[in-house]
Design a protein around this motif. Structure first.
Motif, mmCIF file in Angstrom:
data_model
loop_
_atom_site.group_PDB
_atom_site.id
_atom_site.type_symbol
_atom_site.label_atom_id
_atom_site.label_comp_id
_atom_site.label_asym_id
_atom_site.label_seq_id
_atom_site.Cartn_x
_atom_site.Cartn_y
_atom_site.Cartn_z
ATOM 1 N N LYS A 25 75.319 52.310 15.474
ATOM 2 C CA LYS A 25 75.012 50.988 16.002
ATOM 3 C C LYS A 25 76.296 50.241 16.319
ATOM 4 C CE LYS A 25 71.396 48.748 14.725
ATOM 5 N NZ LYS A 25 70.390 47.954 13.991
ATOM 6 N N ALA A 26 76.332 49.624 17.515
ATOM 7 C CA ALA A 26 77.472 48.836 17.952
ATOM 8 C C ALA A 26 77.050 47.377 18.091
ATOM 9 C CB ALA A 26 77.997 49.357 19.292
ATOM 10 N N ALA A 27 77.937 46.464 17.696
ATOM 11 C CA ALA A 27 77.616 45.037 17.794
ATOM 12 C C ALA A 27 77.481 44.616 19.245
ATOM 13 C CB ALA A 27 78.693 44.219 17.090
ATOM 14 N N THR A 28 78.363 45.132 20.092
ATOM 15 C CA THR A 28 78.314 44.829 21.519
ATOM 16 C C THR A 28 78.730 46.069 22.296
ATOM 17 O OG1 THR A 28 80.607 44.044 21.528
ATOM 18 C CG2 THR A 28 78.881 42.385 21.175
ATOM 19 N N LEU A 29 78.488 46.059 23.570
ATOM 20 C CA LEU A 29 78.926 47.123 24.481
ATOM 21 C C LEU A 29 79.791 46.500 25.565
ATOM 22 C CD1 LEU A 29 75.667 49.251 24.877
ATOM 23 C CD2 LEU A 29 77.690 49.769 23.493
ATOM 24 N N PRO A 30 80.724 47.266 26.139
ATOM 25 C CA PRO A 30 81.009 48.682 25.890
ATOM 26 C C PRO A 30 81.837 48.886 24.622
ATOM 27 C CG PRO A 30 82.519 47.838 27.532
ATOM 28 C CD PRO A 30 81.572 46.707 27.225
ATOM 29 N N VAL A 31 81.818 50.141 24.122
ATOM 30 C CA VAL A 31 82.650 50.543 22.993
ATOM 31 C C VAL A 31 83.219 51.927 23.289
ATOM 32 C CG1 VAL A 31 81.357 49.218 21.264
ATOM 33 C CG2 VAL A 31 80.710 51.600 21.750
ATOM 34 N N LYS A 32 84.242 52.277 22.536
ATOM 35 C CA LYS A 32 84.806 53.624 22.651
ATOM 36 C C LYS A 32 84.548 54.361 21.345
ATOM 37 C CE LYS A 32 88.339 54.465 25.193
ATOM 38 N NZ LYS A 32 89.713 54.568 25.788
ATOM 39 N N LEU A 33 83.946 55.546 21.441
ATOM 40 C CA LEU A 33 83.645 56.375 20.280
ATOM 41 C C LEU A 33 84.676 57.493 20.155
ATOM 42 C CD1 LEU A 33 79.767 56.902 20.546
ATOM 43 C CD2 LEU A 33 80.998 55.178 19.227
ATOM 44 N N LYS A 34 85.044 57.787 18.900
ATOM 45 C CA LYS A 34 85.920 58.917 18.619
ATOM 46 C C LYS A 34 85.151 59.938 17.799
ATOM 47 C CE LYS A 34 90.351 60.321 16.615
ATOM 48 N NZ LYS A 34 91.605 59.866 15.975
ATOM 49 N N PHE A 35 85.204 61.206 18.212
ATOM 50 C CA PHE A 35 84.501 62.299 17.545
ATOM 51 C C PHE A 35 85.539 63.242 16.932
ATOM 52 C CE2 PHE A 35 81.741 60.620 20.755
ATOM 53 C CZ PHE A 35 80.475 60.664 20.187
ATOM 54 N N SER A 36 85.338 63.578 15.652
ATOM 55 C CA SER A 36 86.318 64.415 14.952
ATOM 56 C C SER A 36 85.605 65.475 14.124
ATOM 57 C CB SER A 36 87.201 63.565 14.031
ATOM 58 O OG SER A 36 87.827 62.530 14.730
ATOM 59 N N HIS A 37 86.174 66.665 14.122
ATOM 60 C CA HIS A 37 85.702 67.768 13.284
ATOM 61 C C HIS A 37 86.911 68.650 12.997
ATOM 62 C CE1 HIS A 37 83.740 71.507 12.051
ATOM 63 N NE2 HIS A 37 82.620 70.830 11.914
ATOM 64 N N VAL A 38 86.995 69.135 11.775
ATOM 65 C CA VAL A 38 88.194 69.847 11.366
ATOM 66 C C VAL A 38 88.443 71.100 12.204
ATOM 67 C CG1 VAL A 38 87.056 71.256 9.609
ATOM 68 C CG2 VAL A 38 89.458 70.616 9.308
ATOM 69 N N SER A 39 87.404 71.688 12.780
ATOM 70 C CA SER A 39 87.574 72.925 13.557
ATOM 71 C C SER A 39 87.595 72.694 15.069
ATOM 72 C CB SER A 39 86.448 73.914 13.219
ATOM 73 O OG SER A 39 86.516 74.291 11.867
#
Length: 399
Positions: free
Chosen positions: A60-74
Motif C-alpha cells: 500500500k502506498a500513501a500516494t502515487l506515483p511511487v518507485k518500488l525496489k525489488f530485492s532477492h539474494v539470488s
C-alpha cells in the motif's frame, strides 16, 4: 475415522484509508517461474512487503506515483515506477551471476566466514526489534486443505529468535469433511526458528559451538552489485539413528558478514502422537528465513516459512489407515515499529496452543475483508473462500 491427532513440538494493521493498493507478481526473467520471498519496498519510506510462495505481492502506498525496489539474494535488484494502482504488475528479475572459481582456494573459508558472521551477530543478541507481522498456517491432509489459522502479531525479535508476541487480530476455520488432525503449536516452532543465532535446548543445530560437528563448504558465490553472497552449506558429519538435527545453508555477505537467508532441513524431530498412531517415516521439516538488509550491522527478520511433512499410520475401528499431512506456515513482517517496546508481550512457550490464541480474540470480519496484507497462494485462497462462503470463520471464534 480418527477423531484427532494432537502433535506437540518438543524442541526447544491494516487500517482502512485512502491509500493506494499496488499488486503484482515477480517472476524469473528467463524461465517465467514465480520467485517467492522477494522483498520489496517503497523507496523513501519504511513501507515494505514480500512475495508469497506464488511470487504474488501486495503493498500500500500513501500516494502515487511511487518507485518500488525489488530485492532477492539470488537475483539482481530492480526498481520500477508505479503511476497507476489498477495495473497488475509483472516484475521480471534477472538471476545474479554465480561464481565457482574461488571455492577451492581455501577449503576452510566457509567455516571461517560463518564463524565471523556468528561472532558479529552475537554482539547484538540482546538488542530487541519490534515488528508487526502476519502469520498463516495451513494444514492439508491427504492432499486436501483442512484447517487454516491466521493471526496478526506484534512481535519482539532479536538475532536468536522471536522472544515475545501479542495477537491483535485472528481467525480460524476447519473443514468438517476430513480426518481430524491438529498441530497445536507450530507458531512456537516458527518463532523459535526465526533468528540466525540458534540456541537449541536439544538436538544439534549449526551454531558457533557446533561447527566442528559439520562438514562446511561454500557451495557458490552469488555476485551482487556491492558484494558477493556466499552460500555456505553445513552437513552433519555423524548423526545417530534417532538424533534430532538440522542440515543448513547460510547466505553470508563476504564483505559485511551479514546473514541474509537461512535454510534448514530438520530431521528426526521428536513428537508425540495420540494413542494408536505411529509414524510411518520420521517427520521432516524445512524452513526458509529471510532477513532484511539495512544500514545497521545486523539484518532484521523479514519472513520465515516452515513446512512439516508427516506420514502417520493409525487404527480406526480395527482397520489400519494411513494419513499424510503437510503443515505449512508463513510469517511475514510488514512493518518495524519501535513504539511497541513498552507493550506487554507474551513469552514464546512450547505449551501455547495456536487455536486457543485465535479463540481468545473476537473475530472481526470487517478487518479481514479485502485486507491487502493477507496475501494467499491459490490453494489458500480457494480454501479461505470456501470457508468464508460457509461462514466458518465466524462460527469458530468465541466472542
Amino acid at each position: 475415522m480418527i477423531k484427532n491427532i494432537i502433535l506437540f513440538i518438543l524442541f526447544s494493521c491494516a487500517v482502512k484509508s485512502h491509500s493506494q493498493t499496488i499488486q503484482g507478481k515477480v517472476i524469473d526473467e528467463v524461465s517465467g517461474e514465480p520467485i517467492p520471498f522477494v522483498s520489496l519496498m517503497i523507496i523513501g519510506t519504511q513501507t515494505t512487503s514480500i512475495t508469497n510462495e506464488n511470487g504474488d505481492f501486495v503493498i500500500k502506498a500513501a500516494t502515487l506515483p511511487v518507485k518500488l525496489k525489488f530485492s532477492h539474494v539470488s537475483y539482481l535488484s530492480d526498481e520500477t515506477e508505479v503511476k497507476n494502482a489498477s495495473d497488475n504488475l509483472i516484475i521480471k528479475l534477472k538471476q545474479a551471476a554465480i561464481n565457482l572459481a574461488e571455492i577451492t582456494v581455501d577449503p576452510y573459508q566457509g567455516k571461517k566466514l560463518l564463524k565471523s558472521a556468528f561472532e558479529k551477530a552475537a554482539k547484538y543478541k540482546d538488542d530487541n526489534h519490534y515488528l508487526k507481522a502476519f502469520y498463516r498456517q495451513l494444514t492439508s491432509v491427504n492432499n486436501n486443505p483442512t484447517k487454516i489459522h491466521e493471526i496478526f502479531y506484534d512481535i519482539k525479535w532479536n538475532v536468536t529468535r522471536t522472544s515475545g508476541w501479542i495477537a491483535r487480530q485472528t481467525r480460524f476455520a476447519e473443514s468438517k469433511n476430513q480426518s481430524g488432525f491438529d498441530l497445536s503449536n507450530q507458531s512456537y516452532f516458527t518463532f523459535s526458528s526465526s533468528g540466525y543465532l540458534t540456541v537449541p535446548n536439544s538436538g544439534t543445530f549449526v551454531t558457533e559451538k557446533t561447527l566442528d560437528k559439520y562438514t562446511i563448504e561454500i557451495e557458490r558465490y552469488i555476485e551482487q552489485a556491492d558484494q558477493d553472497i556466499a552460500v555456505v552449506t553445513c552437513t552433519i558429519k555423524k548423526a545417530g539413528k534417532n538424533q534430532f538435527y538440522a542440515n543448513s545453508a547460510f547466505y553470508v555477505g563476504t564483505k559485511d558478514l551479514k546473514i541474509y537467508r537461512v535454510e534448514n532441513n530438520i530431521l528426526n524431530l521428536p513428537m508425540d502422537l495420540a494413542a494408536g498412531a505411529v509414524f510411518k517415516y520420521p517427520p521432516i521439516v524445512k524452513t526458509i528465513a529471510t532477513f532484511k538488509s539495512g544500514s545497521t550491522d545486523i539484518n532484521i527478520l523479514e519472513s520465515i516459512s516452515t513446512k512439516m511433512y508427516l506420514a502417520v499410520s493409525y487404527m480406526d475401528r480395527m482397520r489400519a489407515n494411513d494419513l499424510s499431512a503437510i503443515i505449512s506456515s508463513l510469517l511475514t513482517v510488514y512493518q518495524e515499529d519501535n513504539t511497541l517496546q513498552n507493550e506487554s508481550f507474551q513469552n514464546v512457550r512450547r505449551d501455547t496452543k495456536d487455536k486457543n490464541v485465535v479463540e481468545s480474540i473476537k473475530y472481526n470480519a470487517d478487518f479481514w475483508q479485502n485486507n491487502p496484507i493477507v496475501k494467499q497462494t491459490s490453494l489458500e485462497d480457494k480454501f479461505s473462500k470456501m470457508m468464508e462462503g460457509q461462514n466458518a470463520f465466524g462460527t469458530m471464534i468465541n466472542p
